[in-house]
Design a protein around this motif. Structure first.
Motif, mmCIF file in Angstrom:
data_model
loop_
_atom_site.group_PDB
_atom_site.id
_atom_site.type_symbol
_atom_site.label_atom_id
_atom_site.label_comp_id
_atom_site.label_asym_id
_atom_site.label_seq_id
_atom_site.Cartn_x
_atom_site.Cartn_y
_atom_site.Cartn_z
ATOM 1 N N LYS A 1 -5.470 -3.532 -7.595
ATOM 2 C CA LYS A 1 -6.457 -3.755 -5.824
ATOM 3 C C LYS A 1 -6.538 -5.540 -5.496
ATOM 4 C CE LYS A 1 -9.533 0.100 -7.069
ATOM 5 N NZ LYS A 1 -11.093 0.305 -6.447
ATOM 6 N N GLU B 1 -5.252 10.860 5.024
ATOM 7 C CA GLU B 1 -5.860 10.232 4.442
ATOM 8 C C GLU B 1 -6.231 8.485 5.075
ATOM 9 O OE1 GLU B 1 -5.696 10.279 -0.185
ATOM 10 O OE2 GLU B 1 -5.320 12.102 0.284
ATOM 11 N N THR B 2 -7.169 8.577 4.880
ATOM 12 C CA THR B 2 -7.233 6.822 4.928
ATOM 13 C C THR B 2 -7.848 5.990 4.360
ATOM 14 O OG1 THR B 2 -8.872 7.443 6.805
ATOM 15 C CG2 THR B 2 -9.179 5.006 6.066
ATOM 16 N N SER B 3 -6.792 4.676 3.661
ATOM 17 C CA SER B 3 -6.796 3.661 2.850
ATOM 18 C C SER B 3 -7.755 2.530 3.417
ATOM 19 C CB SER B 3 -5.211 3.486 2.543
ATOM 20 O OG SER B 3 -5.339 1.714 1.580
ATOM 21 N N THR C 1 -4.890 4.880 8.519
ATOM 22 C CA THR C 1 -5.266 6.269 8.167
ATOM 23 C C THR C 1 -3.407 6.490 9.213
ATOM 24 O OG1 THR C 1 -6.807 6.582 8.982
ATOM 25 C CG2 THR C 1 -5.762 8.546 9.220
ATOM 26 N N ASP D 1 -2.002 -1.675 -4.041
ATOM 27 C CA ASP D 1 -2.235 0.215 -4.435
ATOM 28 C C ASP D 1 -0.978 0.074 -6.295
ATOM 29 O OD1 ASP D 1 -3.925 1.022 -3.078
ATOM 30 O OD2 ASP D 1 -2.164 2.285 -1.104
ATOM 31 N N LYS E 1 1.025 -1.299 0.093
ATOM 32 C CA LYS E 1 -0.165 0.074 -0.668
ATOM 33 C C LYS E 1 0.859 0.979 0.070
ATOM 34 C CE LYS E 1 -4.032 -0.441 0.448
ATOM 35 N NZ LYS E 1 -5.110 -0.668 -0.574
ATOM 36 N N ARG E 2 0.368 2.372 -0.814
ATOM 37 C CA ARG E 2 1.417 3.696 -0.478
ATOM 38 C C ARG E 2 -0.114 4.658 0.516
ATOM 39 N NH1 ARG E 2 2.846 6.331 -6.223
ATOM 40 N NH2 ARG E 2 3.129 8.107 -4.192
ATOM 41 N N LEU E 3 0.339 4.943 1.965
ATOM 42 C CA LEU E 3 -0.209 5.481 2.493
ATOM 43 C C LEU E 3 -0.302 7.563 2.638
ATOM 44 C CD1 LEU E 3 0.239 2.766 5.878
ATOM 45 C CD2 LEU E 3 -1.900 3.286 3.828
ATOM 46 N N ASP F 1 4.353 10.273 0.947
ATOM 47 C CA ASP F 1 3.760 8.977 1.815
ATOM 48 C C ASP F 1 4.153 7.977 1.858
ATOM 49 O OD1 ASP F 1 1.959 10.739 -0.363
ATOM 50 O OD2 ASP F 1 2.377 9.764 -1.936
#
Length: 312
Positions: free
Chosen positions: A200, A93-95, A276, A203, A87-89, A303
């Motif tokens: 999916k 923001e909430t992933s 988040t 990300d 994932k890229r956080l 990120d």
């Protein structure tokens, strides 16, 4: 007529799987596959590309049996409430993750650290850069130079032995169900792999987050097939490197912090959770990260690229 299959070890939903069950299942799978492979070899009249009756795809019955067992065990993991995600956080923001595990899974997060690589650009020009994912030939490319006499980049740290950051590519192709056969070209197979890896629930990563080695560039340009690589026993030399780390119980007053701090995990339902990233910095190892060297730690703002493990 459809064939009915029975479990090697029968268990009902919610039952605990013991170490004994796991070991016995591996033994039963090996025995079953070895018998079927031997029967197929004994009954075989001819196999395309085979030079003798004791080998298939240039592998012995035992090698094939071991490979099939490893593939089966990877499929078992996917059916026992386990997920591996990339994932890229983004700060603030909430992933959202749709895991569909029908429970609140345990969540573990590892920072993905960039590391130095050599890749080709604009034809045969070699370039030194940084990557989070890197495909290379582990037999031929443990150390690379972008230019003659230039800086040597260690893709695999000499002397680290089993502490190398690498995963056999064929295992990842199996894990992500990337379809291919002996006629598949290396170029098309690589493209399918990257597309699947960054689909999916994973990300999408930037194009300059992942590269392949000069060896891959040359073989892709020559249009080499999976069969050609297998016939020279090169296919099993192909690996993906990534560096996933975190610190455990690190004293608060130390500057060494590996992982991604300030991430809030929210379980919204038995099928959905959110990550988040509150911002701040994550730290990474130095120029040539290794399991026995954690030096030159520097902040990585912005990120956060992470590996997420979910387990029920």
């Amino acid at each position: 007529m459809a064939t009915e299959f029975t479990p090697y070890i029968n268990r009902a939903p919610g039952d605990l799987v013991s170490a004994s069950d796991w070991n016995n299942m591996q033994v039963e799978i090996k025995k079953d596959m070895a018998e079927k492979i031997k029967q197929a070899v004994d009954e075989k009249v001819s196999i395309e590309h085979a030079d003798d009756s004791d080998r298939l795809e240039n592998k012995t019955a035992k090698e094939l049996s071991d490979e099939i067992v490893e593939t089966a065990l990877r499929q078992v993991a996917k059916r026992t409430g386990y997920m591996l995600l990339f994932k890229r956080l983004v700060p603030g923001e909430t992933s959202l993750i749709e895991h569909n595990l029908k429970a609140f899974p345990l969540v573990d997060i590892y920072a993905l650290s960039p590391f130095p690589v050599v890749y080709t650009e604009d034809g045969d020009d070699k370039v030194e850069g940084q990557a989070y994912f890197y495909l290379y030939n582990a037999d031929l490319e443990q150390r690379l130079r972008a230019t003659p006499g230039g800086t040597s980049v260690e893709i695999e740290r000499s002397g680290d032995g089993e502490m190398q950051f690498k995963i056999r590519w064929s295992e990842l192709l199996s894990l992500y169900n990337v379809d291919y056969d002996d006629k598949s070209s290396l170029s098309n197979l690589e493209g399918e792999f990257w597309t699947t890896l960054f689909s999916k629930p994973n990300d999408r990563f930037d194009d300059d987050d992942y590269f392949h080695s000069p060896w891959f560039s040359r073989c892709c340009g020559e249009g080499r097939t999976v069969y050609q690589l297998k016939s020279k026993r090169e296919f099993d030399d192909l690996y993906l490197k990534m560096v996933a780390t975190k610190s455990v119980n690190t004293p608060a007053n130390t500057e060494l912090t590996l992982g991604v701090p300030h991430v809030v995990v929210s379980h919204f339902s038995f099928d959905r959770l959110g990550l988040t990233y509150m911002g701040g910095t994550a730290a990474r190892p130095g120029r040539n990260p290794g399991a026995n060297e954690l030096v030159d730690v520097k902040p990585t703002p912005g990120d956060a690229r992470v590996m997420v493990l979910l387990k029920v």
